[in-house]
Design an enzyme around this catalytic site. Structure first.
Site, PDB file in Angstrom:
ATOM      1  N   GLU A  62       0.832  -1.214   0.000  1.00 16.06           N
ATOM      2  CA  GLU A  62       0.000   0.000   0.000  1.00 16.06           C
ATOM      3  C   GLU A  62       0.861   1.256   0.000  1.00 16.06           C
ATOM      4  O   GLU A  62       0.596   2.200  -0.762  1.00 16.06           O
ATOM      5  CB  GLU A  62      -0.929  -0.005   1.225  1.00 16.06           C
ATOM      6  CG  GLU A  62      -1.696   1.288   1.466  1.00 16.06           C
ATOM      7  CD  GLU A  62      -2.705   1.626   0.383  1.00 16.06           C
ATOM      8  OE1 GLU A  62      -3.217   2.771   0.394  1.00 16.06           O
ATOM      9  OE2 GLU A  62      -2.976   0.771  -0.482  1.00 16.06           O
ATOM     10  N   HIS A 219     -19.413 -10.687 -16.412  1.00 14.70           N
ATOM     11  CA  HIS A 219     -18.116 -10.254 -16.943  1.00 14.70           C
ATOM     12  C   HIS A 219     -17.670 -11.164 -18.091  1.00 14.70           C
ATOM     13  O   HIS A 219     -17.191 -10.678 -19.121  1.00 14.70           O
ATOM     14  CB  HIS A 219     -17.071 -10.267 -15.830  1.00 14.70           C
ATOM     15  CG  HIS A 219     -15.687  -9.927 -16.308  1.00 14.70           C
ATOM     16  ND1 HIS A 219     -15.380  -8.728 -16.911  1.00 14.70           N
ATOM     17  CD2 HIS A 219     -14.528 -10.654 -16.289  1.00 14.70           C
ATOM     18  CE1 HIS A 219     -14.098  -8.708 -17.229  1.00 14.70           C
ATOM     19  NE2 HIS A 219     -13.569  -9.856 -16.884  1.00 14.70           N
TER      20      HIS A 219
END
Length: 310
Positions: A62, A219
């Site tokens: 992160e 999808h």
């Protein structure tokens, strides 16, 4: 002196494009490794410190993503200002620069909002798509800097209305495909269907039984449609644009990329979301979207060429 500045501008353009690609893949890595809360509910600092004191895998992923985003943002700003000053006579330069900055800020704000307050899956799924627009804008700016149009004879491109509409249509539709793929990740629906191409090959063609299966199979159906669409456009380009290599090869490359993107999607299921396979999956759709955007710019070039020829 002017030649040195031109070389420096090209280096900045290359670094910025690669940096934007790293931002996209880094964001995908954060999502796939569930490292979004690696720095806690803190932004822009990490766990209360400008530089994290305790390093874990989640913190490293992160924090690195934030660091890359901040560094590349400076490069984007520099590239935009420089191209506005040196290539501002080209209409698309200012437009692309605005898109690059606007959507880079938008994706950063969505990321920050997720960290500080949390967001729903349907909002978070927009994050990757917004970053894609910023990447595509930087990519096209860089192609202008490197004078790719001249090398590909874009000043001689003539595209008929049929192909123009297909180009715009498939580009807009690809954004839906991207969003549906991001929704698969954010709703954690990636492995809800154990088989491919059907959700469960032993049950044959059956409707999804829950929201997660609907997201996953939605999808897959979206990918099937864009695969068929690109195949049709490629065949049209091969038949009618043999003498315009940028169009001819552009759609052949698009077809190759959508095959690779579909294969990595399939392998993601069979390898149980192997990180490298998943990142390649994100990479291929990023490259495809960038190529589509260049094709749209060629539509604009074709319009200019038509007006000049009259």
């Amino acid at each position: 002196m002017q030649q040195k500045q031109s070389i420096l501008l090209k280096l900045i353009a290359l670094a910025t494009t690669l940096g934007m690609l790293f931002i996209l893949l880094g964001g995908a890595l954060v999502t796939k490794t569930e490292s979004g809360m690696g720095c806690g509910r803190n932004w822009p600092d990490c766990n209360g410190s400008l530089i994290p004191k305790e390093i874990t895998t989640e913190v490293l992923i992160e924090f690195s993503h934030r660091l890359v985003t901040g560094s590349v943002s400076i490069l984007v700003l520099l590239l935009v200002i420089w191209t506005w000053r040196s290539l501002g006579h080209m209409r698309e330069v200012k437009f692309l620069g605005f898109l690059a900055i606007f959507f880079l800020i938008a994706q950063a704000l969505i990321g920050a909002a997720q960290v500080l307050w949390g967001q729903g899956d349907f909002i978070l799924a927009l994050h990757f798509g917004i970053s894609l627009i910023s990447f595509a804008s930087v990519l096209l700016l860089s192609m202008i800097v490197f004078e790719v149009d001249t090398k590909f004879d874009a000043d001689k491109v003539f595209i008929d209305k049929k192909l123009k509409w297909h180009t715009v249509g498939v580009t807009l539709y690809s954004y839906i495909v991207v969003y549906s793929g991001a929704l698969v990740r954010h709703t954690q629906s990636s492995l809800v269907c154990p088989d491919w191409p059907l959700c469960n090959n032993t049950n044959g063609i059956a409707l999804p039984s829950n929201m997660y299966e609907w997201v996953q199979m939605g999808h897959r159906f979206a990918v099937l449609l864009i695969f068929v669409w690109i195949t049709y456009i490629m065949i049209h380009a091969i038949k009618h644009y043999k003498n315009q290599r940028v169009i001819y090869w552009g759609w052949i490359i698009s077809f190759i990329i959508i095959i690779l993107q579909s294969l990595t999607g399939m392998l993601s299921i069979f390898t149980k979301l192997n990180i490298m396979v998943s990142l390649l999956h994100s990479l291929f759709i990023t490259l495809l979207f960038g190529l589509f955007c260049y094709m749209i710019m060629l539509n604009y070039r074709s319009g200019l060429n038509e007006r000049k020829s009259k």
